[in-house]
Design an enzyme around this catalytic site. Sequence first.
Site, PDB file in Angstrom:
ATOM      1  N   GLU A 261       0.791  -1.227   0.000  1.00 25.71           N
ATOM      2  CA  GLU A 261       0.000   0.000   0.000  1.00 25.71           C
ATOM      3  C   GLU A 261       0.826   1.282   0.000  1.00 25.71           C
ATOM      4  OE1 GLU A 261      -2.988  -0.556   3.103  1.00 25.71           O
ATOM      5  OE2 GLU A 261      -4.051  -1.965   1.811  1.00 25.71           O
ATOM      6  N   GLU A 369      -6.421  -7.504  -2.010  1.00 26.21           N
ATOM      7  CA  GLU A 369      -6.866  -7.518  -0.611  1.00 26.21           C
ATOM      8  C   GLU A 369      -8.300  -7.041  -0.591  1.00 26.21           C
ATOM      9  OE1 GLU A 369      -4.960  -5.272   2.460  1.00 26.21           O
ATOM     10  OE2 GLU A 369      -2.949  -5.806   1.846  1.00 26.21           O
TER      11      GLU A 369
END
Length: 448
Positions: A261, A369
């Site tokens: 991320e 995810e």
Amino acid sequence: MKSLAIFLLASLASAAVAPYGQCGGRGYSGDTSCQSGWVCQYQNSYYSQCVAGSGTTSTTTTATTTSSSTTTSKTSTTLATTTKTTTTSVATSTVFPGTSGLNFTIDGKAGYFAGSNSYWIGFLTNNDDVDLVLDHMNESGLRILRVWGFNDVNTVPSSGTVYYQLLQNGVATINTGADGLQRLDYVVASAEKHNVKLIINFVNNWSDYGGMAAYVTAFGGSQTSWYTNEAAQAAYRTYIKTVIARYSSSSAIFAWELANEPRCNGCNPSVIYDWVKSTSAYIKSLDSKHLVCIGDEGFGLDTLSDGSYPYTYGEGLNFTMNLAIDDIDFGTFHLYPSSWGTTNDWGNGWVESHGAACAAAGKPCLFEEYGVTSDHCAVEAPWQATALNTKGVSADLYWQYGDTLSYGQSPDDGNTFYYGTDEFTCLVTDHVAAIGYLETSVHISYGQ
Ligand SMILES: *[C@@H]1O[C@H](CO)[C@@H](O)[C@H](O)[C@H]1NC(C)=O
Ligand SMILES: *[C@@H]1O[C@H](CO)[C@@H](O)[C@H](O)[C@H]1NC(C)=O
Ligand SMILES: *[C@@H]1O[C@H](CO)[C@@H](O)[C@H](O)[C@H]1NC(C)=O
Ligand SMILES: *[C@@H]1O[C@H](CO)[C@@H](O)[C@H](O)[C@H]1NC(C)=O
């Protein structure tokens, strides 16, 4: 697992199944060992059969476990099928994962794949726990596991706590010891054995397990200047080189991933773009055989945008621009409506917009995810169905995998659901059945 082991020994002692007879499969409760000279071969998840074999031992056991949870006052009945086959015909794949148009390929077969995430598996100290997870994943049809390939600290933790790299006073020291990268070595070795493919990432945007913040502590600067800080980038590259050197010849690596991320809040998207471009080129210079991806959340996208926060460019990411980089083999995106101020249903459009952007780029997307803290099946099953039906999306990995380990349940950050539960049935068993590869591709790859 103790009772299962006893069951297995008992079944070994029972009468053997005749040639060509059934010896295993979901719901099967008969004899599981074949006569001498015959081995129990997996045909599909419902059927294993005794076939002529080189006399190696082979067992298949089917156990029904009823477990009840006192804390939630919810009782769940779990049908767990464990198949252990020790035959020379089960060869570990040597084909590297790849892409074919908008599809991923595993063991040379193109298609859609299901998988999961486990940030903690490389930090376990018990090999049996690692094996148990990867065995359960393979058996369930979860083909890809994304793991943390980093664990950065600023001070050496207490003995017995795993860490991979010490970042202190401008110096980076990689821990290749038994409480260091050797733990990740075991995950890779176990993945090879169990035919699960790993995504390994190299740094965290967030401060869990060190992350960019740990580099900032050691080398100065800030999280946003991390991407251009020379000392931090030099240490990051040395770390990448060290990890890749250990597993560059392994067919169990699905992809190398730049970061978890990455964000650069308020930055021009060119900052992350430049970092992705140079880092992915560096990785390909070390290892051109494996796939490379970014690990971003999928922010910054015009395609099918509704103008909501995740589509905007404020976190310093431009999905389309980054995906166009030659050394980036596929797109990644995540989905957390509760953290982003959107509805759960909005997630379906988020999946479709990334599929469209990936299709336009001619590269597959990984729905890398997704998670919620409650109503897993009601919320996540529709997202999975959307992903499976969206051109350009070729795999999904839920966040995150849970299982019962030697010391108890694996970590739960709120989004975890566990092997053997009702949630596992609807989001893994049913999803894998909908994909269909367990009955086709895997059958072929485990044939003679
Ligand atoms: C990609 O996979 C889908 C199934 O998921 C299949 O229909 C399609 O033919 C595949 N394309 C290629 C190029 O293999
Ligand atoms: C993977 O699981 C299948 C059952 O679904 C089993 O037949 C096969 O032997 C397993 N492969 C490995 C490498 O563990
Ligand atoms: C992760 O990225 C965001 C956006 O740049 C930033 O606000 C946050 O501080 C980062 N996390 C850490 C631990 O640096
Ligand atoms: C994002 O990248 C695309 C493709 O390079 C470009 O057309 C678009 O203008 C960029 N948008 C922003 C806000 O950077």
